[in-house]
Scaffold this motif. Structure first.
Motif, PDB file in Angstrom:
ATOM      1  N   GLN A   1       0.809  -1.221   0.000  1.00  0.00           N
ATOM      2  CA  GLN A   1       0.000   0.000   0.000  1.00  0.00           C
ATOM      3  C   GLN A   1       0.845   1.274   0.000  1.00  0.00           C
ATOM      4  O   GLN A   1       0.294   2.372   0.046  1.00  0.00           O
ATOM      5  N   ALA A   2       2.172   1.122  -0.048  1.00  0.00           N
ATOM      6  CA  ALA A   2       3.045   2.294  -0.014  1.00  0.00           C
ATOM      7  C   ALA A   2       2.805   3.193  -1.221  1.00  0.00           C
ATOM      8  O   ALA A   2       2.694   2.718  -2.356  1.00  0.00           O
ATOM      9  N   GLU A   3       2.765   4.488  -0.977  1.00  0.00           N
ATOM     10  CA  GLU A   3       2.530   5.462  -2.045  1.00  0.00           C
ATOM     11  C   GLU A   3       3.718   6.393  -2.271  1.00  0.00           C
ATOM     12  O   GLU A   3       3.903   6.907  -3.376  1.00  0.00           O
ATOM     13  N   ARG A   4       4.547   6.592  -1.231  1.00  0.00           N
ATOM     14  CA  ARG A   4       5.611   7.600  -1.367  1.00  0.00           C
ATOM     15  C   ARG A   4       7.004   7.036  -1.091  1.00  0.00           C
ATOM     16  O   ARG A   4       7.919   7.227  -1.882  1.00  0.00           O
ATOM     17  N   CYS A   5       7.170   6.350   0.041  1.00  0.00           N
ATOM     18  CA  CYS A   5       8.534   5.987   0.447  1.00  0.00           C
ATOM     19  C   CYS A   5       8.524   4.754   1.346  1.00  0.00           C
ATOM     20  O   CYS A   5       7.647   4.614   2.209  1.00  0.00           O
ATOM     21  N   ILE A   6       9.517   3.887   1.143  1.00  0.00           N
ATOM     22  CA  ILE A   6       9.727   2.720   2.004  1.00  0.00           C
ATOM     23  C   ILE A   6      11.169   2.759   2.505  1.00  0.00           C
ATOM     24  O   ILE A   6      12.109   2.862   1.705  1.00  0.00           O
ATOM     25  N   LEU A   7      11.343   2.679   3.829  1.00  0.00           N
ATOM     26  CA  LEU A   7      12.656   2.494   4.447  1.00  0.00           C
ATOM     27  C   LEU A   7      12.680   1.090   5.029  1.00  0.00           C
ATOM     28  O   LEU A   7      11.788   0.727   5.800  1.00  0.00           O
TER      29      LEU A   7
END
Length: 466
Positions: free
Chosen positions: A130-136
């Motif tokens: 469901q990530a839309e902008r950024c994953i760390l």
């Protein structure tokens, strides 16, 4: 020159090198016990100890320390005090931790206890999808197996959708990770790098590993705990299966501190900063302190984290750890807790994954039992979770083991949560775990064969590097 002369010359050179290394150990090893052990071995048996010292003996590094401390100095003491003023009285017993860490409790977390590998990765994969902008994403270990390839595919799919993906893994913890795994991610738009305390690789350095496990999605949903990315963490690899581990999902302002921890490590490796996105407004009831500890800290912050949590206990202290190798400070705190009438229980494995650590842990368990601490061995499989339950309102979940590597040599992270409802969830989980365990008595040590008991005492000599 004859062969005997060559052997004599080589022996002399080894002894000279051993003496020089012993001088280095005396000047640089963190603890007197470690310095004495290294110096004695290097001076008398350089043939045996010189090579291990190259890999395990170094105890200082400068670039990361400078960066790490500069990051902490940017935190405003005034801001810290103002946040502390709004913390309930139940959190004030941990105020020393906020000063040591340069961090504060955040109010309003929504917490979800993830009891095993299936629950953990189901939640992580759902969040990533469901990530839309950024994953760390940061793990000590990535494996190129079914779970590892599933993670690889999940990250590639989000990168292809335009999501920024930043990934860190430990170069030693993930030593078996093939280059093509990393290259596939990079070619798919994922920024991924190995962590090291020196930007230039040092194949002689096995200390200072980044043992943290952190996932943050879009700045507002975070995960922290004990699991890595590999099939064994789903309980699919005997003889340690079924694998018992625990993770935590956090939704709230404390996720910003997970981002900051990742950002410091990322900046050291790459010289750049990932995006720091604002978390969602507080919607829960829990107070959470993110404790990112490591050998770059001015204090031995991980050991002090355990000591503070133990000293806070008034009625109950339940602790689970895969490696029970306490230092004097932690062991003294545990003894004092028993003397205060606290119900102190420690859950450790019944099966070894590292035999030397297991032997040392067995001897420490015997000492703990003699001090009135109740020790249990988990029976179904290997227990790897790192959980602390204090009284009826506080629970800690993270990556910290109860051993010297976590105390002084590894970069770790845990979440200390003050919330009665969450503590009740942790209590139910641990009640089930203790119900699957057998309490250890003095006979475990006393009835062991002499040579095994001797091996335990020898293993304990290596406590400083276990």
């Amino acid at each position: 020159m004859s062969i005997p002369q060559l052997i004599t010359l080589l022996a002399m050179l080894l002894h000279v090198a051993g003496i020089l290394a012993a001088m280095h150990a005396v000047m640089n090893t963190r603890t007197p016990q470690g310095a004495f052990a290294w110096a004695l071995g290097l001076a008398l048996l350089p043939y045996v100890t010189l090579i291990p010292y190259l890999y395990l003996g170094r105890s200082r590094f400068h670039g990361y320390v400078t960066l790490h401390r500069a990051h902490r100095q940017r935190l405003s003491q005034a801001s810290l005090r103002s946040e502390l003023s709004g913390v309930p009285d139940a959190c004030m017993q941990y105020a020393a931790l906020t000063q040591m860490l340069g961090n504060s409790f955040h109010a309003g977390q929504q917490l979800r206890l993830l009891i095993n590998g299936d629950a953990t990765f189901e939640a992580i994969f759902s969040a990533i999808a469901q990530a839309e902008r950024c994953i760390l994403i940061q793990f000590f270990i990535f494996h190129d197996d079914e779970l590892g390839r599933r993670m690889q595919q999940a990250l590639l799919e989000r990168a292809a959708a335009g999501v920024q993906v930043f990934a860190l893994f430990d170069g030693i913890g993930s030593h078996a990770l093939p280059k093509h795994y990393v290259e596939t991610l990079r070619q798919g738009g994922v920024a991924i790098f190995p962590f090291a305390t020196q930007r230039y690789s040092n194949r002689f350095q096995l200390n200072f590993r980044n043992h943290r496990k952190v996932v943050v999605v879009d700045g507002w949903l975070g995960f922290v705990g004990g699991l890595n990315v590999g099939n064994e963490y789903l309980g699919l690899k005997p003889p340690l299966a079924p694998w018992r581990d625990t993770h935590l999902q956090i939704d709230g302002p404390a996720v910003l501190d997970l981002q900051r921890s990742f950002a410091v490590d990322w900046h050291w490796v790459t010289g750049e900063l990932p995006p720091l996105l604002p978390p969602r407004p507080a919607q829960g009831d829990a107070y959470t302190l993110i404790a990112a500890t490591g050998p770059a800290d001015p204090q031995e912050s991980c050991s002090l984290y355990f000591t503070t949590a133990i000293n806070a206990a008034c009625k109950r202290l339940w602790l689970t750890t895969p490696y029970f190798v306490p230092d004097q400070a932690v062991m003294s705190a545990l003894r004092l807790a028993v003397m205060r009438g606290v119900d102190v229980r420690i859950l450790i494995p019944a099966r070894p994954d590292h035999r030397t650590v297991f032997l040392a842990s067995t001897l420490h368990a015997y000492d703990a039992i003699n001090a009135g601490i109740r020790i249990y061995r988990y029976q179904p499989g290997f227990i790897h979770q790192k959980v602390i339950l204090v009284d009826d309102d506080t629970a800690s979940i993270g990556s910290m083991n109860l051993d010297n590597r976590s105390f002084r040599l590894n970069f770790e992270i845990s979440a200390l949560n003050v919330d009665r409802r969450f503590a009740e969830d942790v209590e139910r989980m641990l009640m089930d775990d203790f119900g699957r365990a057998v309490e250890v008595t003095r006979d475990e040590y006393r009835q062991s064969p002499y040579l095994r008991r001797l091996a335990m005492h020898v293993a304990r000599l290596f406590d400083p590097i276990l």
